[in-house]
Write a protein that holds these residues in place. Sequence first.
Motif, short mmCIF file in Angstrom:
data_model
loop_
_atom_site.label_atom_id
_atom_site.label_comp_id
_atom_site.label_asym_id
_atom_site.label_seq_id
_atom_site.Cartn_x
_atom_site.Cartn_y
_atom_site.Cartn_z
N THR A 224 0.85 -1.20 0.00
CA THR A 224 0.00 0.00 0.00
C THR A 224 0.88 1.25 0.00
N ILE A 225 0.51 2.23 -0.82
CA ILE A 225 1.30 3.46 -0.83
C ILE A 225 0.68 4.51 0.08
N LEU A 226 1.42 4.89 1.11
CA LEU A 226 1.02 6.00 1.97
C LEU A 226 1.35 7.27 1.18
N ASP A 227 0.31 7.91 0.63
CA ASP A 227 0.54 9.07 -0.24
C ASP A 227 0.13 10.34 0.49
N ASP A 228 1.07 10.84 1.24
CA ASP A 228 0.81 12.00 2.09
C ASP A 228 1.93 13.02 1.87
N ASN A 235 -2.20 21.20 8.12
CA ASN A 235 -3.17 20.33 7.47
C ASN A 235 -3.79 19.44 8.54
N THR A 237 -6.36 17.33 8.85
CA THR A 237 -7.41 16.48 8.30
C THR A 237 -7.07 15.02 8.59
N TYR A 239 -5.69 11.66 11.32
CA TYR A 239 -4.51 11.22 12.07
C TYR A 239 -3.26 11.42 11.24
N ILE A 241 -0.53 9.91 10.30
CA ILE A 241 0.07 8.57 10.23
C ILE A 241 1.57 8.62 9.94
N TYR A 521 0.01 -2.86 10.80
CA TYR A 521 0.49 -2.48 9.47
C TYR A 521 1.43 -3.53 8.86
N ILE B 502 -13.18 15.18 3.95
CA ILE B 502 -11.77 14.82 4.12
C ILE B 502 -11.13 14.35 2.82
N SER B 505 -8.87 16.39 0.64
CA SER B 505 -7.49 16.63 1.05
C SER B 505 -6.69 15.35 1.26
N ARG B 506 -7.37 14.23 1.34
CA ARG B 506 -6.67 12.97 1.62
C ARG B 506 -7.17 11.89 0.68
N SER B 507 -6.29 11.02 0.30
CA SER B 507 -6.68 9.93 -0.60
C SER B 507 -7.47 8.87 0.16
N THR B 509 -6.74 5.85 0.27
CA THR B 509 -5.75 5.02 0.99
C THR B 509 -5.41 5.62 2.35
N MET B 510 -5.20 6.93 2.39
CA MET B 510 -4.88 7.57 3.67
C MET B 510 -6.03 7.41 4.65
N MET B 512 -8.21 5.06 4.68
CA MET B 512 -8.23 3.65 5.09
C MET B 512 -7.17 3.38 6.17
N LEU B 513 -5.96 3.93 5.99
CA LEU B 513 -4.91 3.74 6.99
C LEU B 513 -5.31 4.38 8.33
N MET B 514 -6.02 5.51 8.25
CA MET B 514 -6.49 6.18 9.47
C MET B 514 -7.57 5.35 10.16
#
Lengths: 534, 534
Positions: A224-228, A235, A237, A239, A241, A521, B502, B505-507, B509-510, B512-514
């Motif tokens: 999975t790509i954490l794209d942040d 920002n 919006t 947790y 992560i 994770y 949200i 501003s967030r994908s 995937t993000m 989901m990780l949250m």
Amino acid sequence: MLRLALPRLPRLGPVRRFHQSGSRRRRAQLTAKTYPALRRDERFAQLTDADVAHFRHELRGSNAVLEDDDDGSELAGYNRDWMGKYRGQSRLVLRPESTEEVRRILEYCHERRLAVVPQGGNTGLVGGSVPVFDEIVVSLARLQTIHSLDDTSGCLVLDAGVLLETADSYLAERGFIFPLDLGAKGSCQVGGNVATNAGGLRLLRYGSLHGSVLGMEAVMPDGTILDDLCTLRKNNTGYDIKQLLIGSEGTLGIITKLAVQCPPRPAAVNVAYLGLGSFTAARRAFREARSRLSEILSAFELMDRRSQQVVRAVRGADFRRPLEDDELPFYCLIETSGSDAAHDYEKLERFLEFVLSEGIVADGVVAQDATQAKALWNWREAIPECVGHWGGVYKYDVSIPMTDMYSLVEDVRARLIQQKLMAPESSQSSSPSSSSQDAFTVQAVIGYGHMGDANLHLNVAVRQYDRRVEEALEPFVYEWIGARRGSISAEHGLGLAKRDFIRYSRSETMVMLMKKIKELYDPKGIMNPYKYLK
Amino acid sequence: MLRLALPRLPRLGPVRRFHQSGSRRRRAQLTAKTYPALRRDERFAQLTDADVAHFRHELRGSNAVLEDDDDGSELAGYNRDWMGKYRGQSRLVLRPESTEEVRRILEYCHERRLAVVPQGGNTGLVGGSVPVFDEIVVSLARLQTIHSLDDTSGCLVLDAGVLLETADSYLAERGFIFPLDLGAKGSCQVGGNVATNAGGLRLLRYGSLHGSVLGMEAVMPDGTILDDLCTLRKNNTGYDIKQLLIGSEGTLGIITKLAVQCPPRPAAVNVAYLGLGSFTAARRAFREARSRLSEILSAFELMDRRSQQVVRAVRGADFRRPLEDDELPFYCLIETSGSDAAHDYEKLERFLEFVLSEGIVADGVVAQDATQAKALWNWREAIPECVGHWGGVYKYDVSIPMTDMYSLVEDVRARLIQQKLMAPESSQSSSPSSSSQDAFTVQAVIGYGHMGDANLHLNVAVRQYDRRVEEALEPFVYEWIGARRGSISAEHGLGLAKRDFIRYSRSETMVMLMKKIKELYDPKGIMNPYKYLK
């Protein structure tokens, strides 16, 4: 007038990086032998020819997949650390050139349950970036692009594999500075710096990476790509992560890109080197510096007498000492960084006049130009290299509430003398070849570090690594720190070296909360196994 | 010489806190009615007399347990927010006096599956701190102790319920400053500040709470105590779990104690107020300030013409304007904070001379004393209050890469005029009672904010809340920001107001990780339900 000037400080070459020190020549023992209690986790798959063929198919470039040859020399540099303390047995190194390739690697390894060790510049001190058994090494060295710099906000976006020094040079040309600096900057990578939450020399001024890292792209253990990769300072919006990956030492994922908040580069830098009569005086000097130099104070480094003796002994007479009196118990290096040279120098001068007139400082010099400043820094930066001169070094990197900070060094010294592992103080000599010391394993116990962060480096120099010394030091040092609510690893991290000692700094509850994150994770535990949490 | 002086700025009273504004008088509609799609989650238990009796037994103090009376007035202040936008239906407020009491509350609520809303000063802007249905309110107001300040390191340890202003006054007496400041400081609590990752006025200088918060004690949803009250600047021993609670808005646990790194209090503060001919000029001024004022720049606030017209109109003629020319498109407030008044003033003067001589700045004044500085700040701090004068305000708190930052205001204004919800620009008047405007719902669209952080506050002032205005604004504003990779909530957080947006501003995937984190630590979902993540 108590104005100080540095009369005859000689010109010196650039500081050698400590990771290029002599100890690299040693061939390390296999980590599996040094830690006989460690067993390969048989839930991990064994690497097959089909796996290697798969990676060769997935990754571009002729040097993207490195396999070991029969004598292990091909991968030797990836399997061992620079101190010669750890040696793994990996037979495969992958060198992806993009986030997508990292993603393919981890997705496959997760599926196959192949264990992985991410590796940046491999400059760590706790064995965190080398394999223990046959884990696959994923090197980030080919992720080399600096993507952008916003010259209004100072936000830098770059790949994880960019060298810290490269990033800082790029910024220097554009009037900015990387908020982190450390001795290994010529070899370490920014991704590794963030993965280990490196502290270094500028933390006092620019704060920790938890504040400076604005955005991150990373690949999680299942691909999975954490794209942040946020480039904004604010920002709120959800947790944050990415904070978990800062300091996770490769156990939660692989950082591939970063957005870092970079301050304007200071136009003026001043360096002073002071001698002090006691640790109490050093503490007073720090308090005055913090209050009087305030926003321009960028470093306050502590060095004990023994550390300076060692540098002098190893570097020889050509390495001119900054102060006539080099037998004072403590020395401090103070750096200011600001936007106006005249203002900064005036503040520094007023500070120095105060601490001298109050008797807080016994003696001192101020560098008059950049060359002299570098020469003064050399007395601080040369310590980690010179202390390795005798053979090995037991290194502890701890945080202790400042009042007690130096007592640890004194207590360790007394303990080693008492156990006859080190010569009594009176017979100690600064020369590495002194005959009276030859009978003893321990050659020097020194303390130095980032006083501004209450971060002490305790180094125990030995002629060779010795179980008796180790048993005298551990768990003694950790218990000592635990009792004072300090940190057993201020900036070096846990890796393999500190894995078993985390509970001296963290409660069972905290470790339990952390383990839940790891299981969440990385449920198959493939990322950098055997290390970090136990 | 272009030296500026502020000739006749009148003395003014202290700035009124914006949370005491007139809007408080309105009785809010029940949130359950405003958001008809929301349904009470029937997996949560209903509060029983036995529950109340249990809490009365467990908590000490006569005012530790507050039950609602028949007309709902007893708990009214806990059920509604200060803007009059949100109103919950809680029938029970618990006011623990210790971490142990918080632990007992959450352990019991977790066991019984009773939903909980933690509440600090209740000064938030997104409905995050008030219940939606019958959640139990846990107020931190009784956790009031300042435990310690290390006067060498500047580390402050205090309870979550201490008011921000109380903490800062305590620090001021001892030569330190809290690294956060905001308009609501007289009412907000430090625990709530950290739980919402408040940004505020000092972020430009002292960085975010992710860097300043060194340690935290919190109670997790099942009653587990996160005991990480570290007072050290450096501690690399495992995942930094507390970072997850910074900005978690009460959905992961209740913060009970904090250790905060506090810098030395600046001895000198200067404030300048500048008029500028365009947004491009404002950006140039910021770049020059960042480079020339560098380490002493502590605020760079932007205000558009309309925002200043509104303040003037509402405050009346007694509120003397800083500049003769009050019809410039933009105004900036610049603050410096440093350790040497003469140095700082000199730097500021040189900066002002430069921006005036280059034509970047059209006009400006510099405060000559603290009273004048406060008066200038008033023109910035009065905006949120004055803009509420007509009735209601739609508030957006966004981050946008700086180039585009102000275009959002212009585009929103054009859209509202085009939809006939607002008078054309030519007929707009600064007077709240202008007859030509009366036909329109929207009275003003203003932009202001923390330019140094690329953080814009877009405020749309209306005579009353109106579905047509809302539909014109949303999702338009969020789509606009999403397209520019901005943040839909720079510092206000998600709460209930932004929960549905949200993903701008967030994908996925993000998110989901949250969500995995939420499920991990709060598997029964009792903490601040209906908000934050959807």
